[in-house]
Enzyme design. Structure first.
Site, mmCIF file in Angstrom:
data_model
loop_
_atom_site.group_PDB
_atom_site.id
_atom_site.type_symbol
_atom_site.label_atom_id
_atom_site.label_comp_id
_atom_site.label_asym_id
_atom_site.label_seq_id
_atom_site.Cartn_x
_atom_site.Cartn_y
_atom_site.Cartn_z
ATOM 1 N N ILE A 82 0.839 -1.203 0.000
ATOM 2 C CA ILE A 82 0.000 0.000 0.000
ATOM 3 C C ILE A 82 0.873 1.250 0.000
ATOM 4 O O ILE A 82 1.694 1.453 0.890
ATOM 5 C CB ILE A 82 -0.953 0.014 1.223
ATOM 6 C CG1 ILE A 82 -1.801 -1.270 1.241
ATOM 7 C CG2 ILE A 82 -1.821 1.263 1.208
ATOM 8 C CD1 ILE A 82 -2.653 -1.501 -0.003
ATOM 9 N N LYS A 83 0.648 2.082 -1.016
ATOM 10 C CA LYS A 83 1.349 3.362 -1.089
ATOM 11 C C LYS A 83 0.554 4.374 -0.284
ATOM 12 O O LYS A 83 -0.633 4.604 -0.536
ATOM 13 C CB LYS A 83 1.426 3.819 -2.536
ATOM 14 C CG LYS A 83 2.839 3.938 -3.063
ATOM 15 C CD LYS A 83 2.798 4.394 -4.496
ATOM 16 C CE LYS A 83 4.168 4.828 -4.954
ATOM 17 N NZ LYS A 83 4.128 5.305 -6.339
ATOM 18 N N VAL A 84 1.226 4.974 0.682
ATOM 19 C CA VAL A 84 0.595 5.905 1.616
ATOM 20 C C VAL A 84 1.356 7.228 1.546
ATOM 21 O O VAL A 84 2.591 7.218 1.538
ATOM 22 C CB VAL A 84 0.672 5.306 3.054
ATOM 23 C CG1 VAL A 84 0.231 6.307 4.087
ATOM 24 C CG2 VAL A 84 -0.127 4.027 3.154
#
Ligand code: G3P
Length: 217
Positions: A82-84
């Site tokens: 997950i890119k946050v």
């Protein structure tokens, strides 16, 4: 050193996987929007093609919503990362997701301090954007070198993904700087094959071969 492809285009991913040179894929909302497809379906297709990690970005800005979105995306395939975004809410989401066994890539990193905070929160990966720093007259490669050097000194575990790479020299420079991963647009990956002496060498070998075959007839 690992090479990721920075794209959401299935044809590009298929080609790079067939070349046997990529270890994973990173996407972002801009790259996904270009494809004009349903995000979750596209992500599932990318994951079917790629054996390694595939980064998919959340759009929410609150921690609760980021975690909810992340859980949905992570349920698509085990390799989804997950890119946050690099915000306080983003890092709080990293902590919550780490506790659920979901790996995060903290994106939009533009300073050493941001990288340090992302590492402290337990990001599996963090992505300094070189090209965008260069565009403003700051050294993107310098930032990657600083992060990698200090992380080594303190044995910080997050892997550095050199992102926003614009040309093949960036790849050489981030490799020298110690980045574990570079994520490349398809155009840059294609340029890495090129050398005029390789083309000339092939041309000469083929010409000599056909001359020799003519003479032997
Ligand atoms: O995916 C993140 C990053 O690589 C974007 O690159 O060229 O839009 O600055 P760029």
């Amino acid at each position: 050193m690992k090479l990721f492809l920075d794209t959401a285009n299935l044809k590009e991913i298929e080609q790079a996987v067939a070349w046997g040179v990529i270890d994973g894929v990173t996407t972002n909302p801009t790259l996904v929007a270009k494809e004009g497809k349903d995000f979750k379906q596209l992500l599932a297709e990318i994951c079917r093609l790629v054996p390694g990690p595939v980064s998919a970005e959340v759009i929410a800005t609150s921690t609760v919503e980021m975690v909810r979105e992340a859980e949905e995306l992570a349920s698509i395939a085990p390799q989804v990362v997950i890119k946050v975004p690099m915000t306080p809410n983003g890092l709080q989401a990293v902590v919550a997701l780490r506790e659920k066994g979901i790996r995060c890539n903290v994106t939009l990193v533009f300073s050493f301090n941001q990288a340090l905070l992302a590492a402290k929160a337990g990001a599996a990966y963090l992505s300094p954007f070189l090209g965008r720093l260069d565009d403003l007259g700051y050294s993107g490669v310098g930032l990657v070198a600083e992060i990698c050097g200090i992380f080594r000194q303190y044995a910080l575990k997050s892997e550095v993904i050199a992102a926003s790479i614009r040309h093949p020299l960036h790849v050489v420079e981030v490799a020298r700087a110690g980045a574990q991963i570079a994520t490349l647009p398809f155009g840059v990956l294609s340029q890495m094959f090129k050398h005029p002496l390789t083309d000339l060498g092939i041309e000469r070998f083929l010409a000599d071969w056909s001359r020799a075959n003519q003479n032997n007839k």
